[in-house]
Design a protein around this motif. Structure first.
Motif, mmCIF file in Angstrom:
data_model
loop_
_atom_site.group_PDB
_atom_site.id
_atom_site.type_symbol
_atom_site.label_atom_id
_atom_site.label_comp_id
_atom_site.label_asym_id
_atom_site.label_seq_id
_atom_site.Cartn_x
_atom_site.Cartn_y
_atom_site.Cartn_z
ATOM 1 N N ILE A 110 0.877 -1.167 0.000
ATOM 2 C CA ILE A 110 0.000 0.000 0.000
ATOM 3 C C ILE A 110 0.912 1.214 0.000
ATOM 4 N N ASP A 111 0.790 2.047 -1.014
ATOM 5 C CA ASP A 111 1.749 3.144 -1.203
ATOM 6 C C ASP A 111 1.535 4.298 -0.240
ATOM 7 N N HIS A 112 0.289 4.550 0.152
ATOM 8 C CA HIS A 112 -0.017 5.668 1.050
ATOM 9 C C HIS A 112 -1.151 5.264 1.985
ATOM 10 N N VAL A 113 -1.241 5.969 3.100
ATOM 11 C CA VAL A 113 -2.322 5.702 4.047
ATOM 12 C C VAL A 113 -3.612 6.371 3.573
ATOM 13 N N VAL A 114 -3.591 7.701 3.433
ATOM 14 C CA VAL A 114 -4.759 8.459 2.983
ATOM 15 C C VAL A 114 -4.357 9.285 1.767
ATOM 16 N N ASN A 115 -5.100 9.153 0.692
ATOM 17 C CA ASN A 115 -4.797 9.867 -0.545
ATOM 18 C C ASN A 115 -3.327 9.686 -0.905
ATOM 19 N N ASP A 116 -2.566 10.759 -0.972
ATOM 20 C CA ASP A 116 -1.143 10.640 -1.298
ATOM 21 C C ASP A 116 -0.263 10.928 -0.092
ATOM 22 N N THR A 117 -0.814 10.710 1.104
ATOM 23 C CA THR A 117 -0.105 11.004 2.355
ATOM 24 C C THR A 117 0.110 9.720 3.147
ATOM 25 N N GLY A 118 1.264 9.617 3.783
ATOM 26 C CA GLY A 118 1.566 8.453 4.612
ATOM 27 C C GLY A 118 2.554 7.525 3.941
ATOM 28 N N ALA A 119 3.455 6.965 4.739
ATOM 29 C CA ALA A 119 4.521 6.117 4.224
ATOM 30 C C ALA A 119 3.976 4.781 3.729
ATOM 31 N N PRO A 120 4.665 4.151 2.769
ATOM 32 C CA PRO A 120 4.199 2.863 2.246
ATOM 33 C C PRO A 120 4.418 1.729 3.231
ATOM 34 N N VAL A 121 3.647 0.671 3.044
ATOM 35 C CA VAL A 121 3.877 -0.595 3.744
ATOM 36 C C VAL A 121 4.077 -1.669 2.684
ATOM 37 N N SER A 122 5.071 -2.524 2.892
ATOM 38 C CA SER A 122 5.417 -3.538 1.903
ATOM 39 C C SER A 122 6.089 -4.697 2.615
ATOM 40 N N ASN A 123 6.623 -5.643 1.851
ATOM 41 C CA ASN A 123 7.316 -6.776 2.457
ATOM 42 C C ASN A 123 8.538 -6.342 3.245
ATOM 43 N N ALA A 124 9.030 -5.152 2.969
ATOM 44 C CA ALA A 124 10.199 -4.664 3.700
ATOM 45 C C ALA A 124 9.863 -4.299 5.135
ATOM 46 N N ASN A 125 8.599 -4.043 5.437
ATOM 47 C CA ASN A 125 8.208 -3.701 6.808
ATOM 48 C C ASN A 125 6.941 -4.450 7.215
ATOM 49 N N THR A 126 6.893 -5.737 6.893
ATOM 50 C CA THR A 126 5.742 -6.576 7.219
ATOM 51 C C THR A 126 5.401 -6.483 8.707
ATOM 52 N N GLY A 127 4.129 -6.250 8.969
ATOM 53 C CA GLY A 127 3.645 -6.227 10.348
ATOM 54 C C GLY A 127 3.870 -4.920 11.076
ATOM 55 N N ILE A 128 4.501 -3.947 10.431
ATOM 56 C CA ILE A 128 4.756 -2.652 11.067
ATOM 57 C C ILE A 128 3.852 -1.616 10.412
ATOM 58 N N PRO A 129 2.878 -1.090 11.118
ATOM 59 C CA PRO A 129 1.920 -0.182 10.493
ATOM 60 C C PRO A 129 2.540 1.151 10.089
ATOM 61 N N SER A 130 1.920 1.759 9.100
ATOM 62 C CA SER A 130 2.159 3.153 8.765
ATOM 63 C C SER A 130 0.967 3.941 9.286
ATOM 64 N N TYR A 131 1.220 4.887 10.178
ATOM 65 C CA TYR A 131 0.151 5.591 10.883
ATOM 66 C C TYR A 131 0.015 7.036 10.407
ATOM 67 N N LEU A 132 -1.207 7.533 10.466
ATOM 68 C CA LEU A 132 -1.479 8.965 10.443
ATOM 69 C C LEU A 132 -2.319 9.282 11.674
ATOM 70 N N VAL A 133 -1.861 10.230 12.464
ATOM 71 C CA VAL A 133 -2.612 10.618 13.656
ATOM 72 C C VAL A 133 -3.893 11.330 13.257
ATOM 73 N N ARG A 134 -3.819 12.122 12.209
ATOM 74 C CA ARG A 134 -5.000 12.861 11.752
ATOM 75 C C ARG A 134 -4.821 13.220 10.281
ATOM 76 N N TYR A 135 -5.917 13.199 9.551
ATOM 77 C CA TYR A 135 -5.920 13.697 8.178
ATOM 78 C C TYR A 135 -7.162 14.555 7.989
ATOM 79 N N PRO A 136 -7.104 15.743 7.432
ATOM 80 C CA PRO A 136 -5.853 16.377 6.983
ATOM 81 C C PRO A 136 -5.084 16.933 8.173
#
Length: 635
Positions: A609-635
């Protein structure tokens, strides 16, 4: 004790052990007590007949062969043998057709020396028949353990498949007498989706939402606790959990997304995402699930709680739950095999509907047209679409309650499985009441799993002022052979909300082939969203649109001006083609009135998943399996 960080993998949700671990920690922050909840309904609360603590044997209605009613005068050994036999049939019956309800008349079951200890399997409802949870006491244990599956010749003990079971309306006096040292440490309720704990008073011991006594990896994923009271609660390996309108003494651990709404004793959330707690002091709109009960004369009725706004804590702490009482005589008590015509005739005559446990083949549409109609299922009663039928439609009227019902797609595609309101309203004028919302409680949907299933949309809400209170909308990622797969069991969207002022508390939607949720209505509110994107797209070309890779799990329409989400997660595990990307987990319009709080994406072992919300937030991939990418608030 250290607990491995969980993941869910593959068609059977067999989890591979991740390197990271989560340390159990007790949190005891307790917000100050708020003012009493405000009942929305204008009618005065009706008194509930007080049930005797030791009710005499009652002549129970004929609920059919799949309902067992226990009386406290029965020997504990007899009750124990009965519940153990039910569990033996249901413990591994994940995709079966059997349904069970175990109902306890008011009184006390089990003793200190001879506790009643039993486990709850698939499609089993355990409920007290008192007017209050204090009217039925189980001295012992009511538990769910890990299910140990074989994976490449080694034991794989997890709770990730522990779905479809219910515990409600009783006091559980935890008593581990006779159990081994580890088992005696808690009452274990190791579950995942489509499992609810409601109106339960847990006393005398710890409630653990994971099973740390069986072999690992001991993962659990998703659950729901409402209108209940407990002391120490161990969240353990639960990836996500919603606790609503409850009282707890302490809460230990959070993995990715633990949400508390209107809960006394909930931990604070200032440090999100470490720990990953989301805490709302009050629940914006709530209505507790209807429940069957008996009075001191053994007469059966259904209590239908009123809706509340800005509520906090349990509904039964200072007296009966505010609501109305409907005698069972005003219900059409249906059994599998009853025709849709017979059901609709009864509804047209002003009857409510009680669905006894079983699987109902629905070749026409059950039509709920009257305001304040109650449709209550026992023992996970299941409606299965036949020949492309729409199993149920609810008119644009206020106060309808659908509770305890599962709706399955059939082998012929249905346009929708449950439709609430018509797309055009009633001649353009919707007859809804903000003080008396139509409510869905513990309503579950399936596309595939037991058998091939097909439906364009599982749940479509067109009415305004609807409350969704705990649903699981699932397109199967596993099941019986030949019952799932990209071109086998097809579902475009899980939930589409067209109505305004719709609130969801506990929205679980998984594996649909396009947007899992589409929210077109204004002023929508979601407290807790859990989503897995589809596992099974064959390739990227099959899962993309308009230059966007994949489809977001949660879509708020571009023209919506006001919408709020608290606590949401979208996960990816594209095991058929691990190279697949989803551009984003959440897709919303960029406007100040649309706000997402505490949201995340996570990779479960395949896909990106390239972004959390729209085009914001770090990607998650096999390189960081099981480690979430968080956004505290959007926008």
């Amino acid at each position: 004790m250290t607990i491995p960080r969980p993941t869910r993998t593959g068609r059977t949700r067999l989890a591979a052990l991740l390197g990271a671990s989560v340390l159990l920690a007790t949190s005891t922050g307790a917000p100050a007590m708020a003012s009493p909840p405000l009942a929305l309904a204008q009618a005065p609360a009706q008194a509930v007949p007080v049930a005797a603590k030791k009710a005499p044997p009652a002549s129970s209605p004929d609920f059919g062969p799949n309902v067992t009613v226990f009386d406290p005068s029965m020997p504990v050994s007899e009750i124990q043998a009965t519940v153990d036999a039910v569990n033996a049939r249901q413990i591994d019956n994940e995709m079966g057709t059997e349904r069970q309800a175990l109902l306890f008349l008011p009184g006390t079951y089990g003793t200190d020396a001879q506790p009643l200890q039993f486990k709850v399997g698939y499609y089993t409802e355990v409920a007290g028949l008192g007017a209050s949870p204090s009217d039925v006491t189980i001295n012992g244990k009511i538990e769910v353990y890990n299910r140990c599956l074989e994976d490449n010749g080694t034991s794989n003990c997890i709770a990730l498949n522990n779905f479809w079971r219910t515990l409600s309306n009783l006091t559980l006096q935890v008593n581990g007498a006779g159990q081994d040292g580890c088992r005696a440490t808690a009452n274990f309720w190791a579950v995942s989706q489509a499992v609810s704990l409601r109106r339960v008073n847990v006393t005398g011991g710890t409630l653990s939402l994971m099973d740390y006594c069986t072999a690992g990896p001991q993962f659990a994923s998703g659950g729901y606790l409402a209108d209940s009271k407990a002391g120490d609660v161990v969240n353990g390996s639960q990836q996500q959990w919603l606790t609503r309108n409850a009282e707890i003494g302490s809460w230990s651990n959070g993995v990715w997304n633990a949400v508390f709404s209107g809960t006394e004793g909930a931990p604070t959330d200032e440090a999100f995402p470490d720990p990953p707690y989301t805490t709302l002091d009050e629940t914006p709109v709530s209505r507790e699930k209807p429940y069957l009960f008996t009075d001191s004369a053994g007469t059966y009725s259904v209590r239908v709680p009123f809706a509340q706004v800005n509520s906090r804590g349990i509904s039964w702490g200072e007296g009966p739950t505010a609501g109305r009482t409907i005698p069972l005589s005003e219900f059409f008590v249906a059994r599998p095999g009853d025709s849709v015509q017979a059901i609709n005739n009864a509804l047209a005559r002003g009857k409510h509907l009680l669905l006894t446990p079983g699987v109902y083949d629905i070749a026409d549409t059950i039509r709920v047209k009257r305001a304040d109609t109650v449709v209550l299922g026992l023992g996970h009663a299941t409606l299965t679409a036949v020949d492309g039928a729409v199993p149920m439609r609810v008119a644009d009227v206020p106060g309808v309650v659908i509770a305890g019902v599962t709706i399955d797609g059939g082998t012929v595609n249905s346009p929708v499985l449950l439709q609430v309101g018509t797309k055009n309203g009633n001649n353009g004028s919707k007859k809804n009441d903000p003080a008396n919302p139509t409510t869905l409680s513990d309503v579950y949907f399936r596309i595939g799993g037991p058998h091939v299933g097909k439906a364009d949309v599982s749940l479509e809400i067109n009415s305004d002022n609807v409350l969704i209170d705990h649903i699981w909308v699932w397109r199967a990622d596993h099941g019986n052979e030949g019952s799932f797969g990209w071109d086998v069991s097809t579902g475009r969207n899980g939930v589409i909300v067209n109505g305004d002022d719709v609130t969801a508390t506990g929205l679980f939607v998984e594996h649909y082939q396009e947007y899992n949720v589409i929210w077109n209505g204004e002023r929508g509110r979601t407290v807790f969203f859990q989503n897995e994107l589809p596992y099974d797209p064959p390739n990227q070309a099959a899962w993309q649109h308009d230059g966007v890779l994949g489809w977001a799990g949660y879509k708020v329409a571009d023209d919506v001006e006001q919408h709020t989400l608290w606590g949401g997660g979208s996960y990816i595990f594209t095991n058929v083609d691990p190279t697949i990307h989803a551009t984003r987990g959440f897709e919303v319009p960029d406007t100040p009135g649309v706000v997402l709080n505490h949201v995340l994406t996570v990779n479960l072992g395949a896909g990106t998943i390239d972004h959390v919300v729209n085009d914001t937030g770090a990607p998650v991939s096999n390189a960081n399996t099981g480690i979430p990418s968080y956004l505290v608030r959007y926008p």
